[in-house]
Design an enzyme around this catalytic site. Structure first.
Site, PDB file in Angstrom:
ATOM      1  N   ASP A   1      25.026  -1.770  12.188  1.00 27.81           N
ATOM      2  CA  ASP A   1      24.111  -2.705  11.255  1.00 27.81           C
ATOM      3  C   ASP A   1      25.103  -3.536  10.296  1.00 27.81           C
ATOM      4  O   ASP A   1      24.701  -4.363   9.649  1.00 27.81           O
ATOM      5  CB  ASP A   1      23.308  -1.806  10.432  1.00 27.81           C
TER       6      ASP A   1
ATOM      7  N   GLU B   1      14.701  -7.214  14.665  1.00 25.90           N
ATOM      8  CA  GLU B   1      13.479  -6.320  14.885  1.00 25.90           C
ATOM      9  C   GLU B   1      12.878  -6.177  13.521  1.00 25.90           C
ATOM     10  O   GLU B   1      11.775  -6.328  13.377  1.00 25.90           O
ATOM     11  CB  GLU B   1      13.993  -5.062  15.218  1.00 25.90           C
TER      12      GLU B   1
END
Lengths: 410, 410
Positions: free
Chosen positions: B141, B237
């Site tokens: 991430d 997402e």
């Protein structure tokens, strides 16, 4: 040896290897003295019907070389089927052939494309037009008859097996149990799902060739689950029940939807719901989407080299005056793996489909046999060295400038 | 320099590079005289609480070397958060530390793991237990503060950009128009989606950092669609609307479901339905699933080498007596790209989150700026050479045999 011009075109779904075949054919054709001009048709047979040809002499040679390691169909593809009711399509094709003095036509594609090769070859004979028409096989589905295997399949197989191996590492990370369902392509033939047996990470494989039964599926999964706590399931998109109904279209499996609504998603989603409802809540569904047919970044060197070879050989067979054939791959030996090309009568290829033979599927219908794995193994050997630019693959960029029409030049 | 034993452990979601860091730490620790035994903890901090340690001396050196190019967390991971209500977890951890004479603890993980590093370091100070506790960053991430970027991110970025490039080749094959929506990971930070800007194939990028609006989205897509006929959309997402609601949880977008049923699927499915209903029927949704965090088969060499370096440096910093730090990456220069490590106070890291700065997002909120791309570019450079076996990557296999408990040996 007839002199004239040549057309190379691509058709059907893209694969990792179809440009390698184009590359082999283009360079061999450029090399052949009797061939004056080497044209590409934009979007397959459609490009011929629309008279959209481009000249490979106009392309940068370095870009053409890159075609060998460029995925997808660089010349453009189509799914057009020639009209069967009247002969207008054929008349048009031969009008264009005649106008451009086309004497060699090499068509790279799957089943439907081989039908086109057959029809064009037959029409040429009928009207006495002197041309060599040769098909070059490609399909990730590996379902063409007359060839040991199909260019494009080996790379897809390698990508699938590698991805499953990697996902199994991911699934092993936590202590908690998990069931993974991987959906791969393959509507009628299960070769791509079978390729997952190339990694031991795969526990269960469901193929279109073996009737699917939910009760047996549940038993299979429970058995592995109780032993290992993790299950890796691979399923062809086209599995069917004993009555031939696609599992992907079955509604309300798992009893979720009481309103009779069609459930979303493919077969992976159907099985995911079933497992969640009946076996284990921790279930992950992965769809190995279009990457399985275009992931050159981990293509099989064996596949890419063979794809190049069949393209090149098509031209050489054309130079020998052959027409109405497909170039097939013939496995001379498995250990060591040796494969060469041969000519296959196009009538033996077009409109047939090669499935996994039933004796290559285990009796439980949930895996393939050792023999099948031995057949698959050599096809994924070797890695492709892809030129890169700024850390990403550098793929070919063609200009595809449409050549001026001869009558407008007159 | 304190003598004693060492524990190396992994935590949080697996990445492509976390084993490279373990590899760097293991070999450096095995090399250091003051360190007698180098243990791994099975499944992170859980392995310490459960006293499940294994000895790297018992592993085959060749397998340990393979760790550098093995994806996922080979030592096993966990998502366990230490109890905050009472000190029982800490008491247990230091009971085990004491029993095994652990004087060095290297914990490889993301945000939560850095919180664990902080807590264990503080507790050691409180009870006067002499130990060096150092965190090693990893997360696809890229959202850890105190480091220019995170090991694991570069490989995920390379995989995402490459996959999108390849899928764009696939989408270009037919003449027909098509809109592709690619959903990538990233719940709160959009770095992975931003990485798709590394290929020009990406037309539009939607990030959690920019409020999502359906009307603007429709305008954006229509604009590209009218120009090119193909649109490649990448979406995190975790995108949210202006009220902070996740788009993935919005129901009935596209007006499909009149019965008020929750629709299946994530944000990609929501946008797919919207596009189908309002813009173009030919829309394809691709979920770049867990492969984005474990696809070592096309990892970034820069990333894997840096991951190794931070693991190794953690041990070297430990040998210097440092504790309560994370090893950060510091970009010394961008062209040429030079990156080194530095120590970052763990208090500046734990429980913070680094998002894409707003000036790195264009004013339309549908792409990242040139500056952002310059930041991302070097992180994907170079390819990793993975040893293979039978055409598939050969990944490390560890025995992880739990060592006998000291008291039972007495």
């Amino acid at each position: 040896m007839i002199s004239g011009n040549c057309i190379i075109a691509q058709s059907g779904g893209p694969t990792t290897a179809i440009n390698s075949s184009a590359c082999g054919a283009i360079f061999e054709a450029l090399n052949q003295k009797p061939i004056e001009k080497v044209f590409g048709a934009r979007n397959g047979i459609e490009g011929i019907l629309n008279e959209e040809l481009f000249d490979f002499d106009e392309e940068d040679v370095e870009e053409l070389k890159l075609l060998k390691t460029t995925p997808s169909s660089a010349l453009g593809s189509c799914r057009y089927r020639l009209k069967q009711d009247d002969s207008s399509d054929y008349e048009r094709i031969f009008e264009v052939f005649n106008k451009y003095n086309i004497r060699y036509f090499f068509y790279i594609g799957g089943n439907d494309s081989m039908d086109t090769v057959k029809k064009i070859h037959e029409y040429a004979q009928k009207i006495n037009y002197d041309i060599r028409v040769i098909g070059v096989p490609k399909t990730i589905d590996n379902d063409l008859v007359g060839t040991d295997h199909c260019p494009g399949f080996g790379s897809a197989a390698k990508y699938i097996a590698t991805s499953i191996l990697e996902m199994s590492h991911d699934a092993d990370v936590y202590k908690s149990n998990i069931i993974t369902i991987v959906e791969v392509m393959g509507r009628n033939a299960g070769w791509l799902a079978a390729a997952s047996a190339l990694t031991k990470a795969t526990d269960l494989i469901y193929l279109p060739e073996a009737a699917f039964d939910f009760e047996r599926f549940e038993q299979d999964v429970r058995k592995v689950y109780e032993e290992k706590g993790k299950v890796m399931i691979v399923v062809s998109e086209g599995i069917k029940d004993k009555d031939g109904r696609y599992i992907s279209t079955l509604e309300s499996v798992g009893g979720h939807d009481n309103f009779g609504h069609a459930q979303l998603g493919g077969v992976g989603s159907v099985l995911e719901r079933y497992v969640k409802e009946n076996i284990e809540k921790r279930v992950k569904k992965i769809e190995l989407n279009i990457l399985q047919r275009c992931a050159m970044h981990y293509g099989s060197k064996t596949d890419i080299d063979e794809a190049y070879m069949v393209g090149q050989q098509a031209v050489l067979y054309g130079m020998q005056g052959k027409s109405g054939y497909m170039v097939g791959l013939k496995r001379v030996s498995n250990t060591p793996y040796v494969c060469e090309t041969e000519l296959v009568d196009i009538n033996q290829v077009a409109n047939f489909e090669k499935k996994i033979p039933s004796h290559w599927i285990n009796k439980e219908g949930n895996y393939v046999t050792k023999e099948c794995i031995e057949y698959l193994s050599p096809l994924i050997l070797g890695e492709v060295l892809i030129p890169t630019e700024n850390g990403l693959p550098r793929y070919a960029k063609l200009k595809k400038k449409i050549v001026a029409k001869p009558d407008s030049m007159a």
